[in-house]
Scaffold this motif. Structure first.
Motif, PDB file in Angstrom:
ATOM      1  N   LEU A 144      12.605   3.661   0.658  1.00 13.59           N
ATOM      2  CA  LEU A 144      11.408   3.581  -0.023  1.00 13.59           C
ATOM      3  C   LEU A 144      10.883   4.785  -0.469  1.00 13.59           C
ATOM      4  CD1 LEU A 144       8.262   2.605   2.372  1.00 13.59           C
ATOM      5  CD2 LEU A 144      10.375   4.068   2.953  1.00 13.59           C
ATOM      6  N   PRO A 145      10.138   5.090  -1.657  1.00 11.46           N
ATOM      7  CA  PRO A 145       9.634   6.233  -2.140  1.00 11.46           C
ATOM      8  C   PRO A 145       8.823   7.072  -0.811  1.00 11.46           C
ATOM      9  CG  PRO A 145       9.140   4.542  -3.508  1.00 11.46           C
ATOM     10  CD  PRO A 145       9.614   4.119  -2.402  1.00 11.46           C
ATOM     11  N   ALA A 146       9.223   8.372  -0.610  1.00 10.91           N
ATOM     12  CA  ALA A 146       8.448   9.014   0.391  1.00 10.91           C
ATOM     13  C   ALA A 146       8.263  10.346   0.037  1.00 10.91           C
ATOM     14  CB  ALA A 146       9.473   8.980   1.582  1.00 10.91           C
ATOM     15  N   LEU A 147       7.061  11.134   0.544  1.00  9.71           N
ATOM     16  CA  LEU A 147       6.541  12.417   0.148  1.00  9.71           C
ATOM     17  C   LEU A 147       6.393  12.906   1.671  1.00  9.71           C
ATOM     18  CD1 LEU A 147       5.447  14.621  -1.322  1.00  9.71           C
ATOM     19  CD2 LEU A 147       3.186  13.144  -1.149  1.00  9.71           C
TER      20      LEU A 147
ATOM     21  N   ARG B 230       4.562   0.005   0.495  1.00 11.03           N
ATOM     22  CA  ARG B 230       5.652   0.300  -0.498  1.00 11.03           C
ATOM     23  C   ARG B 230       5.794   1.847  -0.407  1.00 11.03           C
ATOM     24  NH1 ARG B 230       3.288   1.553  -6.310  1.00 11.03           N
ATOM     25  NH2 ARG B 230       5.517   0.907  -6.656  1.00 11.03           N
ATOM     26  N   ALA B 231       5.217   2.635   0.058  1.00 17.23           N
ATOM     27  CA  ALA B 231       5.799   4.178  -0.083  1.00 17.23           C
ATOM     28  C   ALA B 231       4.974   4.811   1.014  1.00 17.23           C
ATOM     29  CB  ALA B 231       5.152   4.766  -1.598  1.00 17.23           C
ATOM     30  N   LEU B 232       5.539   5.921   1.304  1.00 21.22           N
ATOM     31  CA  LEU B 232       5.264   6.780   2.403  1.00 21.22           C
ATOM     32  C   LEU B 232       4.582   8.116   2.114  1.00 21.22           C
ATOM     33  CD1 LEU B 232       7.540   6.121   5.406  1.00 21.22           C
ATOM     34  CD2 LEU B 232       5.151   5.112   5.268  1.00 21.22           C
TER      35      LEU B 232
ATOM     36  N   CYS C  57       0.768  -1.068  -0.058  1.00 22.75           N
ATOM     37  CA  CYS C  57       0.052  -0.015   0.234  1.00 22.75           C
ATOM     38  C   CYS C  57       0.823   1.287   0.059  1.00 22.75           C
ATOM     39  CB  CYS C  57      -0.928  -0.004   1.210  1.00 22.75           C
ATOM     40  SG  CYS C  57      -0.079   0.246   2.707  1.00 22.75           S
ATOM     41  N   VAL C  58       0.146   2.197  -0.209  1.00 20.43           N
ATOM     42  CA  VAL C  58       0.786   3.575   0.078  1.00 20.43           C
ATOM     43  C   VAL C  58       0.077   4.058   1.284  1.00 20.43           C
ATOM     44  CG1 VAL C  58       1.031   6.158  -0.617  1.00 20.43           C
ATOM     45  CG2 VAL C  58       1.231   4.307  -2.389  1.00 20.43           C
ATOM     46  N   PHE C  59       1.174   4.381   2.302  1.00 19.97           N
ATOM     47  CA  PHE C  59       0.425   4.737   3.634  1.00 19.97           C
ATOM     48  C   PHE C  59       0.588   6.349   3.951  1.00 19.97           C
ATOM     49  CE2 PHE C  59      -0.930   2.548   7.646  1.00 19.97           C
ATOM     50  CZ  PHE C  59      -0.695   3.747   8.534  1.00 19.97           C
TER      51      PHE C  59
END
Length: 262
Positions: free
Chosen positions: A200-203, A113-115, A89-91
């Protein structure tokens, strides 16, 4: 709306969208329930499986007594996602929801999988500050600090609108025991070392007028994760998903596309 029994608490949760779409999980802030995300949902792309839940001691979830610990809040989320068979998921976590997100990503990379770390930090405040807030709630209830919380949550422009009352009501109607319990969990949490280990990908998303987790604090945290992105939303405080839902959804949707989630 559903209840899931983790064995320790009963978590109120809601799933919107298709049963098998790419999953987006939202975790809300201290003093709010899953309705926090209502303003954003209509602006998101179709086809997403959207999971929201009330953390222990909030909303329609059960409210155990005693001390709360961040590890238990993270385990609650982990068990709920296992129950829903969520993987990759994207959390999206806001404030304490963002701390839960950080801890869950370290523990369960198969689930996340991404934050998106929104209006949060690796460490928020200090123990003395949280002890003072817990004492105030125990002495006078959440009502005693509600006006000060509104100043931290919202920009001056939003505080002048009638909608402010809705969010103030949401705050003061949370169980005082649950509010104080989560305050205690935050006070003992420091994720600087563990979050810096994430790959991991993060925003990161911040509100320009955030009085709880100012933009520099959010930026400092998201920059612990290599190749992460940071976005600032103007005319918004601690809850930009409420004040600027279209902009919030635009930023989130762009991130979902960039990481290949949609």
């Amino acid at each position: 709306m559903h209840l899931f029994d983790t064995g320790e608490v009963r978590l109120h949760y809601r799933v919107d969208g298709p049963e098998s779409g790419p999953t987006l999980v939202f975790a809300n802030s201290l003093g709010t329930d899953l309705r926090l995300w209502n303003p954003v949902l209509s602006h998101l792309p179709e086809g997403l499986r959207i999971v929201r839940y009330d953390k222990r001691g909030h909303g329609l979830s059960s409210c155990p007594g005693g001390d709360y610990h961040m590890g238990a809040l993270i385990t609650d989320a982990e068990r709920l996602l296992d129950h829903l068979e969520v993987r990759d998921c994207v959390f999206v976590g806001l404030s304490v929801g963002g701390m839960i997100a950080q801890g869950l990503a370290v523990k369960r990379l198969d689930q996340v999988r991404a934050l998106v770390l929104s209006n949060t930090a690796a460490k928020i405040g200090n123990r003395a500050m949280w002890a003072e807030r817990i004492a105030a709630v125990q002495a006078g209830g959440i009502e005693s600090l509600a006006d000060a919380v509104m100043e931290r949550w919202f920009s001056p422009g939003f505080r002048a609108t009638p909608e402010l009352e809705l969010w103030r009501n949401m705050l003061v109607r949370q169980p005082a025991t649950g509010y104080a319990g989560v305050c205690g969990a935050i006070s003992h949490s420091d994720f600087y070392t563990t979050t810096a280990s994430l790959r991991l990908p993060a925003l990161g998303i911040a509100g320009a007028d955030d009085g709880s987790t100012p933009p520099d604090l959010v930026r400092e945290t998201i920059e612990l994760i290599p190749a992460s992105r940071f976005e600032l939303i103007r005319k918004a405080g601690h809850l930009p998903c409420v004040e600027q839902p279209e902009e919030y959804a635009r930023i989130l949707t762009e991130f979902l596309r960039n990481v290949g989630h949609i």
